[in-house]
Design an enzyme around this catalytic site. Structure first.
Site, PDB file in Angstrom:
ATOM      1  N   ARG A   1    -131.097 -22.052 -35.259  1.00 50.68           N
ATOM      2  CA  ARG A   1    -129.978 -22.378 -34.360  1.00 50.68           C
ATOM      3  C   ARG A   1    -129.893 -24.035 -34.649  1.00 50.68           C
ATOM      4  NH1 ARG A   1    -132.436 -19.876 -29.136  1.00 50.68           N
ATOM      5  NH2 ARG A   1    -134.245 -20.043 -30.283  1.00 50.68           N
TER       6      ARG A   1
ATOM      7  N   GLU B   1    -144.009 -22.868 -27.652  1.00 46.26           N
ATOM      8  CA  GLU B   1    -144.255 -22.834 -26.266  1.00 46.26           C
ATOM      9  C   GLU B   1    -144.730 -21.202 -26.044  1.00 46.26           C
ATOM     10  OE1 GLU B   1    -140.790 -23.136 -24.273  1.00 46.26           O
ATOM     11  OE2 GLU B   1    -141.535 -23.000 -22.298  1.00 46.26           O
TER      12      GLU B   1
HETATM   13  P1  AMP Z   1    -140.925 -26.359 -29.170  1.00 42.13           P
HETATM   14  O1  AMP Z   1    -141.709 -26.381 -30.671  1.00 42.13           O
HETATM   15  O2  AMP Z   1    -141.909 -25.798 -28.062  1.00 42.13           O
HETATM   16  O3  AMP Z   1    -140.309 -27.737 -28.898  1.00 42.13           O
HETATM   17  O4  AMP Z   1    -139.866 -25.381 -29.235  1.00 42.13           O
HETATM   18  C1  AMP Z   1    -138.597 -25.600 -29.776  1.00 42.13           C
HETATM   19  C2  AMP Z   1    -138.128 -24.412 -30.612  1.00 42.13           C
HETATM   20  O5  AMP Z   1    -138.309 -23.002 -29.656  1.00 42.13           O
HETATM   21  C3  AMP Z   1    -136.749 -24.683 -30.578  1.00 42.13           C
HETATM   22  O6  AMP Z   1    -136.155 -24.259 -31.908  1.00 42.13           O
HETATM   23  C4  AMP Z   1    -136.057 -23.751 -29.655  1.00 42.13           C
HETATM   24  O7  AMP Z   1    -134.841 -23.106 -29.990  1.00 42.13           O
HETATM   25  C5  AMP Z   1    -137.281 -22.637 -29.186  1.00 42.13           C
HETATM   26  N1  AMP Z   1    -137.602 -22.692 -27.581  1.00 42.13           N
HETATM   27  C6  AMP Z   1    -138.895 -23.091 -27.131  1.00 42.13           C
HETATM   28  N2  AMP Z   1    -138.576 -23.089 -25.929  1.00 42.13           N
HETATM   29  C7  AMP Z   1    -137.353 -22.425 -25.533  1.00 42.13           C
HETATM   30  C8  AMP Z   1    -136.902 -21.931 -24.367  1.00 42.13           C
HETATM   31  N3  AMP Z   1    -137.464 -22.020 -23.138  1.00 42.13           N
HETATM   32  N4  AMP Z   1    -135.472 -21.678 -24.348  1.00 42.13           N
HETATM   33  C9  AMP Z   1    -134.796 -21.655 -25.634  1.00 42.13           C
HETATM   34  N5  AMP Z   1    -135.279 -22.003 -26.618  1.00 42.13           N
HETATM   35  C10 AMP Z   1    -136.705 -22.476 -26.622  1.00 42.13           C
END
Ligand code: AMP
Length: 184
Positions: free
Chosen positions: A72, A109
């Site tokens: 995205r 996550e």
């Molecule tokens: P993070 O590394 O945990 O900051 O996760 C960020 C990436 O995972 C981004 O590219 C988001 O598109 C996706 N992502 C993580 N958690 C979510 C969520 N709750 N909703 C949508 N996309 C998420």
């Protein structure tokens, strides 16, 4: 002949567009994850222009290139790069890039992942803005920051459409300014 007209510039703030259009899906893609879907924002021409203008304006004059994180982040980076007259870097998931690549492993996550960047795309010292849709735990952007620095570039900013503040991802990032259009 059919013509595609430019969408009108919005008088509503980018944050208001995101707030109005953001969709949330409990337990997707697995239990206990509240998935935040920004596709309705991208699918609205006026809202899309508003978020792209906002991301470009927040860091205007401070970057030579925009790094978009698969997938995205690509949508954002291509548009901001075009709007700002900046180069675009594609930070890809593991195993998709040819040639000489840098690799960073990190935790999500949900699950673990690997991101890669081709070396030698920009002059050393180029100023780079990282863009992604959601800042959650910060692992993805932190890994991308390491790739940017290992490639010899300077990280000058981070932009996201949505920040999930209860996950404290911002605390895992370095000194470069982080701009979130909306926080929840
Ligand atoms: P993070 O590394 O945990 O900051 O996760 C960020 C990436 O995972 C981004 O590219 C988001 O598109 C996706 N992502 C993580 N958690 C979510 C969520 N709750 N909703 C949508 N996309 C998420």
């Amino acid at each position: 002949m059919t013509q595609i007209s430019s969408p009108p510039t919005s008088s509503v703030s980018a944050a208001s567009h995101v707030e109005a259009l953001l969709a949330s899906y409990p337990d997707f893609p697995q239990p206990d994850i509240l998935f935040r879907d920004l596709n309705p924002v991208f699918a609205d021409a006026v809202a899309f222009r508003a978020i792209i203008d906002d991301l470009a304006d927040q860091h205007r004059g401070q970057f030579d290139a925009v790094a978009g994180i698969e997938a995205r982040g690509f949508l954002l980076a291509a548009a901001v790069g075009y709007a700002a007259g900046a180069a675009v870097l594609a930070v890809r998931k593991g195993g998709k890039l040819p040639g000489s690549v840098l690799t960073e492993e990190y935790e999500l996550e949900y699950g673990t992942a690997r991101l890669e960047l081709e070396v030698g795309q920009l002059p050393a010292g180029s100023r780079v803005l990282i863009l992604d849709d959601v800042l959650a735990t910060g692992g993805t952007i932190a890994a991308t920051s390491r790739l940017i620095e290992r490639a010899g570039y300077t990280l000058t900013g981070v932009g996201v459409v949505l920040e999930l503040t209860d996950l404290h991802g911002r605390e895992r990032l370095g000194a470069a300014p982080v701009h979130a259009i909306m926080s929840v």
